[in-house]
Design a protein around this motif. Structure first.
Motif, PDB file in Angstrom:
ATOM      1  N   HIS A 434     -23.570   1.244  -2.354  1.00 44.85           N
ATOM      2  CA  HIS A 434     -23.164   0.270  -1.350  1.00 44.85           C
ATOM      3  C   HIS A 434     -22.133  -0.698  -1.909  1.00 44.85           C
ATOM      4  CE1 HIS A 434     -26.914   1.784   0.363  1.00 44.85           C
ATOM      5  NE2 HIS A 434     -26.436   1.407   1.540  1.00 44.85           N
ATOM      6  N   ILE A 435     -21.428  -1.356  -0.997  1.00 47.61           N
ATOM      7  CA  ILE A 435     -20.486  -2.409  -1.356  1.00 47.61           C
ATOM      8  C   ILE A 435     -21.141  -3.748  -1.057  1.00 47.61           C
ATOM      9  CG2 ILE A 435     -18.287  -3.501  -0.783  1.00 47.61           C
ATOM     10  CD1 ILE A 435     -17.211  -0.679  -0.140  1.00 47.61           C
ATOM     11  N   TYR A 436     -21.096  -4.636  -2.041  1.00 44.66           N
ATOM     12  CA  TYR A 436     -21.621  -5.990  -1.883  1.00 44.66           C
ATOM     13  C   TYR A 436     -20.462  -6.962  -2.058  1.00 44.66           C
ATOM     14  CZ  TYR A 436     -26.081  -3.633  -2.405  1.00 44.66           C
ATOM     15  OH  TYR A 436     -27.153  -2.771  -2.232  1.00 44.66           O
ATOM     16  N   SER A 437     -20.385  -7.932  -1.151  1.00 43.67           N
ATOM     17  CA  SER A 437     -19.266  -8.861  -1.168  1.00 43.67           C
ATOM     18  C   SER A 437     -19.780 -10.291  -1.059  1.00 43.67           C
ATOM     19  CB  SER A 437     -18.305  -8.551  -0.018  1.00 43.67           C
ATOM     20  OG  SER A 437     -17.138  -9.342  -0.096  1.00 43.67           O
ATOM     21  N   SER A 438     -19.403 -11.110  -2.038  1.00 36.93           N
ATOM     22  CA  SER A 438     -19.783 -12.523  -2.043  1.00 36.93           C
ATOM     23  C   SER A 438     -18.696 -13.319  -1.346  1.00 36.93           C
ATOM     24  CB  SER A 438     -19.966 -13.016  -3.483  1.00 36.93           C
ATOM     25  OG  SER A 438     -20.197 -14.410  -3.512  1.00 36.93           O
ATOM     26  N   ASP A 439     -19.046 -13.883  -0.184  1.00 39.51           N
ATOM     27  CA  ASP A 439     -18.097 -14.658   0.604  1.00 39.51           C
ATOM     28  C   ASP A 439     -18.280 -16.144   0.295  1.00 39.51           C
ATOM     29  OD1 ASP A 439     -17.197 -16.206   3.149  1.00 39.51           O
ATOM     30  OD2 ASP A 439     -16.358 -14.208   3.451  1.00 39.51           O
ATOM     31  N   ILE A 440     -17.185 -16.830   0.083  1.00 38.97           N
ATOM     32  CA  ILE A 440     -17.217 -18.239  -0.323  1.00 38.97           C
ATOM     33  C   ILE A 440     -18.043 -19.090   0.629  1.00 38.97           C
ATOM     34  CG2 ILE A 440     -15.781 -20.309  -0.614  1.00 38.97           C
ATOM     35  CD1 ILE A 440     -13.569 -18.416  -1.635  1.00 38.97           C
ATOM     36  N   THR A 441     -17.904 -18.860   1.917  1.00 40.05           N
ATOM     37  CA  THR A 441     -18.606 -19.681   2.912  1.00 40.05           C
ATOM     38  C   THR A 441     -19.716 -18.944   3.641  1.00 40.05           C
ATOM     39  OG1 THR A 441     -17.011 -19.109   4.656  1.00 40.05           O
ATOM     40  CG2 THR A 441     -16.523 -21.060   3.317  1.00 40.05           C
ATOM     41  N   GLU A 442     -19.641 -17.612   3.728  1.00 41.85           N
ATOM     42  CA  GLU A 442     -20.539 -16.867   4.610  1.00 41.85           C
ATOM     43  C   GLU A 442     -21.717 -16.212   3.897  1.00 41.85           C
ATOM     44  OE1 GLU A 442     -19.980 -17.130   7.916  1.00 41.85           O
ATOM     45  OE2 GLU A 442     -18.354 -18.449   7.219  1.00 41.85           O
ATOM     46  N   GLY A 443     -21.773 -16.284   2.556  1.00 43.26           N
ATOM     47  CA  GLY A 443     -22.899 -15.699   1.844  1.00 43.26           C
ATOM     48  C   GLY A 443     -22.644 -14.281   1.378  1.00 43.26           C
ATOM     49  N   LEU A 444     -23.673 -13.429   1.455  1.00 42.29           N
ATOM     50  CA  LEU A 444     -23.603 -12.072   0.931  1.00 42.29           C
ATOM     51  C   LEU A 444     -23.456 -11.064   2.058  1.00 42.29           C
ATOM     52  CD1 LEU A 444     -23.882 -10.163  -1.564  1.00 42.29           C
ATOM     53  CD2 LEU A 444     -26.345 -10.085  -1.051  1.00 42.29           C
ATOM     54  N   ASP A 445     -22.410 -10.258   1.989  1.00 41.71           N
ATOM     55  CA  ASP A 445     -22.204  -9.157   2.937  1.00 41.71           C
ATOM     56  C   ASP A 445     -22.566  -7.838   2.261  1.00 41.71           C
ATOM     57  OD1 ASP A 445     -21.158 -10.582   5.184  1.00 41.71           O
ATOM     58  OD2 ASP A 445     -19.242 -10.781   4.133  1.00 41.71           O
ATOM     59  N   VAL A 446     -23.192  -6.942   3.023  1.00 38.79           N
ATOM     60  CA  VAL A 446     -23.543  -5.612   2.524  1.00 38.79           C
ATOM     61  C   VAL A 446     -22.905  -4.574   3.430  1.00 38.79           C
ATOM     62  CG1 VAL A 446     -25.395  -4.059   1.839  1.00 38.79           C
ATOM     63  CG2 VAL A 446     -25.767  -6.544   1.761  1.00 38.79           C
ATOM     64  N   LEU A 447     -22.206  -3.623   2.825  1.00 42.72           N
ATOM     65  CA  LEU A 447     -21.494  -2.605   3.583  1.00 42.72           C
ATOM     66  C   LEU A 447     -21.721  -1.234   2.959  1.00 42.72           C
ATOM     67  CD1 LEU A 447     -19.255  -5.190   2.897  1.00 42.72           C
ATOM     68  CD2 LEU A 447     -18.456  -4.284   5.073  1.00 42.72           C
ATOM     69  N   ARG A 448     -21.496  -0.201   3.767  1.00 42.96           N
ATOM     70  CA  ARG A 448     -21.536   1.170   3.275  1.00 42.96           C
ATOM     71  C   ARG A 448     -20.213   1.833   3.615  1.00 42.96           C
ATOM     72  NH1 ARG A 448     -25.333   3.224   6.341  1.00 42.96           N
ATOM     73  NH2 ARG A 448     -23.947   4.460   7.650  1.00 42.96           N
ATOM     74  N   ILE A 449     -19.688   2.609   2.676  1.00 43.97           N
ATOM     75  CA  ILE A 449     -18.483   3.378   2.948  1.00 43.97           C
ATOM     76  C   ILE A 449     -18.859   4.846   3.045  1.00 43.97           C
ATOM     77  CG2 ILE A 449     -17.903   3.445   0.473  1.00 43.97           C
ATOM     78  CD1 ILE A 449     -14.917   3.536   1.397  1.00 43.97           C
ATOM     79  N   ASP A 450     -18.391   5.494   4.097  1.00 38.32           N
ATOM     80  CA  ASP A 450     -18.628   6.926   4.316  1.00 38.32           C
ATOM     81  C   ASP A 450     -17.269   7.594   4.406  1.00 38.32           C
ATOM     82  OD1 ASP A 450     -21.644   7.004   4.752  1.00 38.32           O
ATOM     83  OD2 ASP A 450     -21.054   5.528   6.258  1.00 38.32           O
ATOM     84  N   ASP A 451     -16.875   8.227   3.322  1.00 36.53           N
ATOM     85  CA  ASP A 451     -15.552   8.834   3.257  1.00 36.53           C
ATOM     86  C   ASP A 451     -15.606   9.950   2.224  1.00 36.53           C
ATOM     87  OD1 ASP A 451     -12.644   9.045   2.098  1.00 36.53           O
ATOM     88  OD2 ASP A 451     -12.414   7.951   3.984  1.00 36.53           O
ATOM     89  N   PRO A 452     -14.984  11.083   2.488  1.00 36.87           N
ATOM     90  CA  PRO A 452     -15.016  12.179   1.515  1.00 36.87           C
ATOM     91  C   PRO A 452     -14.521  11.778   0.132  1.00 36.87           C
ATOM     92  CG  PRO A 452     -14.130  12.945   3.609  1.00 36.87           C
ATOM     93  CD  PRO A 452     -14.254  11.460   3.721  1.00 36.87           C
ATOM     94  N   ARG A 453     -13.628  10.787   0.082  1.00 33.50           N
ATOM     95  CA  ARG A 453     -13.080  10.375  -1.212  1.00 33.50           C
ATOM     96  C   ARG A 453     -14.086   9.590  -2.056  1.00 33.50           C
ATOM     97  NH1 ARG A 453      -7.744   8.523   1.980  1.00 33.50           N
ATOM     98  NH2 ARG A 453      -9.408   8.340   3.529  1.00 33.50           N
ATOM     99  N   THR A 454     -15.050   8.948  -1.398  1.00 35.42           N
ATOM    100  CA  THR A 454     -16.001   8.107  -2.122  1.00 35.42           C
ATOM    101  C   THR A 454     -17.436   8.609  -2.058  1.00 35.42           C
ATOM    102  OG1 THR A 454     -16.235   6.687  -0.170  1.00 35.42           O
ATOM    103  CG2 THR A 454     -14.607   6.029  -1.835  1.00 35.42           C
TER     104      THR A 454
END
Length: 478
Positions: A434-454
């Motif tokens: 998974h991708i985790y992203s720390s946003d300065i104001t919004e907190g922690l975002d969690v995402l998933r990438i679905d792509d043949p390359r990854t």
């Protein structure tokens, strides 16, 4: 035609055997940025997202957002580290720990209020390290702000015991020259010691604990069996042979220390992003790092900010934090060569060869701070793929397997903050599928990438990830 960066001569004949952060300021950073603050029709048309509106590529799934704990509200969220099913999220006022066993349903399990500024964070075993870059009255979590002119003021690295992650214990505070803007772990081969490379910069004659010239880093030795005995054991001068690094007036920021270092212990090398210089270090002897290569880009790079190796250590991606993180540089009036990544090929002798620049292709508005920032590899065998934060430009996934032709193929971003303010993704990292992203104001975002390359990267599993201590990924044939 883009002028290629100036290359400095190698400083030793050593062969190589085998980097967090920013200072958030207003947009008036002393750099003249074309179009900054101008309500031009060109840039107004590009601001198509409403405040809070989300834009993403079809191959990105937005799973969750976890707002910052109330105790950290109003302070900047910063860097991250990972261990097992936990994400450790830094903040200018301390850190918080998130259970990510179910990435779609993350849960806060610990909040540690320990103000000091920056909050660059790393973990190793039962120890957590937190960077402090604002002068404090003492090294404790109960300290107060202090003037840098106070000789008794404290800045440096705090060490916590996280063997009971729900009840971290503060075990040491190590003062370092000019504080700790970022810090990078280099564990010893026998695992008995952890060496902490401390990067700091901007000395001042009025600061008794940060006197010019400041061309060094501090190295802290932390005995794993007795972390309370942590102490500075070396202060290597990285620019002794070149008159103090890049001087003023050459396009880039004057070099007065390093901003960030990314170590690749498996290859005994590190890459330093040092304001006006990009360097390669031989770290076979971790308390005696040697500069073996240096590059400068006085035409396009304003501030060498961070670095990322590819898996084979045959490339380095350096980032330029034009505008100090507080300026709108992702506008049509700022060239794609500025506020961007610079991709270099790296040979086995440590020589760097410039190949190309990479900048997100999505134009932002003049109210959105946007520039290259922290990212990590997505571990796919045979490919060089990176996810990276761009503040209010969101996060970008790009392929730089062809060093000369990097290409974005996934993204996520929010519309501009309203009212206009500093914000966006500080760090975006790939960890265990998974991708985790720390946003300065919004907190922690969690995402998933679905792509043949990854997709192959989902097979790679890790117990710890400190992106500035780059791992040798195991799995997926790596």
């Amino acid at each position: 035609m883009t002028k290629r960066p100036q290359r400095r001569g190698r400083r030793t004949g050593l062969a190589l055997l085998g980097a967090a952060a920013l200072t958030l300021t207003s947009a008036s950073t002393g750099l003249a940025l074309p179009g900054q603050g101008e309500a031009t029709a060109e840039n107004a048309a590009a601001a198509t997202l409403e405040p809070g509106e989300i834009s993403k590529s079809d191959n990105i799934t937005y799973l969750a957002n976890l707002p910052k704990p109330a105790v950290f509200e109003g302070e900047f969220g910063s860097d991250m580290a990972f261990q097992d099913d936990l994400a450790f999220v830094g903040n200018y006022n301390g850190f918080w720990v998130v259970d990510i066993a179910d990435p779609a349903d993350p849960e806060i399990i610990t909040e540690v209020y320990c103000p000091g500024g920056q909050g660059d964070i790393s973990v190793e075993g039962d120890l957590l390290f937190l960077a402090v870059d604002y002068a404090r009255t003492d090294n404790t979590c109960e300290s107060e702000s202090s003037s840098t002119a106070n000789p008794d003021a404290w800045e440096g690295v705090r060490v916590f015991d996280i063997s009971d992650v729900r009840n971290p214990q503060y075990v040491a505070g190590v003062r370092t020259d000019c504080g700790s803007h970022t810090q990078t772990l280099v564990p010893s081969k026998n695992k008995k010691n952890i060496y902490v490379y401390v990067s700091s910069y901007s000395p001042s004659a009025s600061n008794p604990n940060c006197q010019p010239p400041h061309d060094s880093i501090s190295i802290i030795d932390v005995p794993v069996a007795d972390p309370g005995a942590a102490a500075v054991v070396a202060k290597p001068n990285l620019f002794a042979e070149d008159g103090g690094g890049n001087p003023e007036g050459t396009g880039s920021r004057q070099t007065t220390g390093c901003h960030d270092i990314t170590a690749y212990p498996n290859r005994n090398i590190a890459a330093g992003a040092c304001m006006g210089d990009g360097i390669i270090l031989d770290i076979k002897d971790p308390v005696n790092p040697k500069v073996v290569e240096r590059v400068r880009d006085t035409e396009n790079f304003a501030f060498w900010h961070s670095a990322t190796f590819n898996q084979d250590a045959t490339k380095v991606v350096f980032t330029d934090e034009l505008g100090g993180g507080g300026a709108a540089t992702c506008v049509d009036s700022v060239p794609d060569t500025k506020g961007a990544n610079a991709i270099y090929d790296l040979d086995r002798r440590g020589n760097l060869s410039f190949q190309s620049y990479y900048k997100i292709p999505r134009t932002q508005s003049t109210t959105e701070n946007c520039v290259a920032h922290n990212g990590s590899l997505i571990p796919v065998k045979g490919s060089d793929i990176m996810v990276q934060a761009w503040y209010q430009g969101g996060l970008s996934v790009h392929d730089f397997t062809d060093s000369a032709n990097p290409e974005e193929f996934a993204h996520f971003e929010r519309g501009p903050l309203e009212p206009a303010a500093l914000g966006g993704a500080w760090s975006s990292y790939y960890y265990n599928g998974h991708i985790y992203s720390s946003d300065i104001t919004e907190g922690l975002d969690v995402l998933r990438i679905d792509d043949p390359r990854t997709d192959p990267a989902a097979k790679v599993r890790m117990n710890t990830l400190n992106p500035q201590t780059q791992p040798r990924y195991v799995g997926n044939g790596n």
